[in-house]
Enzyme design. Structure first.
Site, short mmCIF file in Angstrom:
data_model
loop_
_atom_site.label_atom_id
_atom_site.label_comp_id
_atom_site.label_asym_id
_atom_site.label_seq_id
_atom_site.Cartn_x
_atom_site.Cartn_y
_atom_site.Cartn_z
N CYS A 188 -16.85 2.79 92.67
CA CYS A 188 -16.37 1.65 91.87
C CYS A 188 -15.58 2.15 90.67
CB CYS A 188 -17.56 0.82 91.40
SG CYS A 188 -17.11 -0.58 90.36
N CYS A 223 -14.81 0.17 87.99
CA CYS A 223 -14.92 -0.80 86.90
C CYS A 223 -15.19 -0.10 85.57
CB CYS A 223 -16.00 -1.84 87.20
SG CYS A 223 -17.69 -1.30 86.83
N ASP A 283 -17.39 -19.25 96.13
CA ASP A 283 -17.96 -19.08 94.80
C ASP A 283 -19.45 -18.86 94.96
OD1 ASP A 283 -18.58 -22.07 95.32
OD2 ASP A 283 -19.77 -21.57 93.56
ZN ZN Z 1 -18.71 -0.60 88.75
#
Ligand code: ZN
Length: 381
Positions: free
Chosen positions: A314, A316, A276
């Site tokens: 990426c 996302c 974490d």
């Molecule tokens: Zn991204």
């Protein structure tokens, strides 16, 4: 019978890396796993819908110290526990509060019984004991509870580290005695699993001694703490490398508070199952975005007219829909949406690294791909 079951599904024959499944009362967690930090029962800037949907986070971390002070564990217990309170149906791990007490300059006095500290909110004095921090986390209904430990700054003398390590062992035994009495009393009520934390500062002999004393507890999982306290990275890795092999092979091993994206594969290669860190979310809010080509500092003028996504590699929500130019504008304008989009991206980046590492372990290509999946350190060129 522990409510937690850990299954190792693949191990890298060259390194210590392993892929596993952590079965919790709130779902299965694929390991190695990175746990986003929801300090105050919230990952800053994101909704639980983002976390469970877009990011598919399986386990979140929340901070006992903060939630104990506000809104208080009894309030959370009355409202049905932390899962219901924050509307998070998946697994939750809470820390013991020790790290915050020792790092937030709120410390008053440490004794063998516990630690006296002052609230950073209103100055009130409180005592954390190994028993009380178990009770607080039981009130939360956490899937994984952490035993109270003493977290030292860096550097400290061997003598101070030795005394502190013995105190952590003593507290862990007290926490487990109390926890086991609570289990016996709870009858059919399922309660979370308790992990002790290996301390010992940066001294190999103390780390070894602490690990072997804690193994006697036969805990359902183990953590390595006291890292990322200002020591050089090589030293944190060395401590993890010598400690993890001393812990039971069939139990999950949690390396606390690490690290930078390029460090994740290094910890996994040494046998870490859980990690974490506040870095992906905190850096996101400060305008520092992690990409497959290094760090991108969004406020730089070079991004003013840049129509490209943060990271071409990426997938996302942020990279699918927004340009660097727009993100830079949001950052410069101080818009809240910036934090949301940046945090979504940075957490996706971390979780993607972990998914790729896990796949490589399962496919038997971990040593080869360790080189390839190592993200570039430094800034985007
Ligand atoms: Zn991204």
């Amino acid at each position: 019978m522990s409510p937690l079951r850990f299954e190792v599904v693949a191990e890298c024959p060259v390194t210590g890396a392993r892929a596993g499944l952590l079965h919790t009362p709130h779902g299965v967690v694929e390991t190695p796993v990175f746990m986003p930090v929801g300090t105050q029962a919230s990952v800053k800037g994101l909704t639980q819908r983002d976390l469970a949907g877009e990011l598919d986070v399986r386990i979140l971390l929340a901070n006992t110290y903060h939630l104990f002070l506000r809104p208080g564990h009894e309030v959370i217990r009355r409202l049905g526990g932390l899962h219901r309170f924050m509307n998070w149906p998946r697994a939750l791990l809470t820390d013991s509060g020790g790290y915050q007490v020792f790092s937030l300059d709120s410390l008053r006095r440490v004794t063998d019984d516990g630690v006296l500290f002052r609230s950073h909110l209103n100055g009130d004095e409180h005592l954390f004991t190994p028993e009380s921090t178990v009770d607080i986390q039981l009130a939360f209904g956490s899937d994984i509870l952490m035993a109270l430990d003493e977290c030292l700054p860096y550097p400290v003398s061997h003598d101070a580290a030795r005394q502190s390590m013995h105190r952590t062992i003593h507290w862990a035994h007290a926490a487990f005695d109390h926890y086991r009495r609570q289990i016996a009393r709870s009858a059919d009520q399922p309660i979370g699993a308790l992990f002790p934390i290996v301390q010992g500062s940066m001294f190999p002999d103390l780390r070894r001694q602490c690990a072997s004393a804690l193994v006697e507890l036969d805990a359902p999982g183990y953590a390595v703490g006291g890292l990322s306290v200002g020591e050089p990275r090589a030293l944190s890795l060395e401590m993890v490398e010598l400690t993890l092999p001393l812990l039971p092979r069939r139990r999950p091993r949690y390396v606390m508070g690490v690290g930078m994206p390029e460090e994740l594969p290094e910890y996994v290669a040494r046998g870490a199952d859980m990690m974490d860190c506040v870095l992906p979310s905190r850096n996101a809010r400060n305008g520092c975005l992690f990409t497959s080509r290094g760090r991108l500092v969004i406020k730089q003028a070079r991004y003013r007219d840049d129509p490209a996504p943060v990271d071409e590699a990426c997938s996302c929500y942020t990279c699918r829909n927004y340009s660097r130019a727009y993100l830079r504008h949001l950052f410069q304008a101080g818009e809240m949406l910036f934090s949301t989009l940046a945090t979504l991206h940075n957490l996706t980046h971390y979780l993607d690294i972990m998914r790729r590492l896990r796949q490589a372990i399962i496919f038997g290509s971990f040593p080869d791909s360790l080189r390839l999946v190592r993200p570039a350190p430094g800034e985007v060129d």
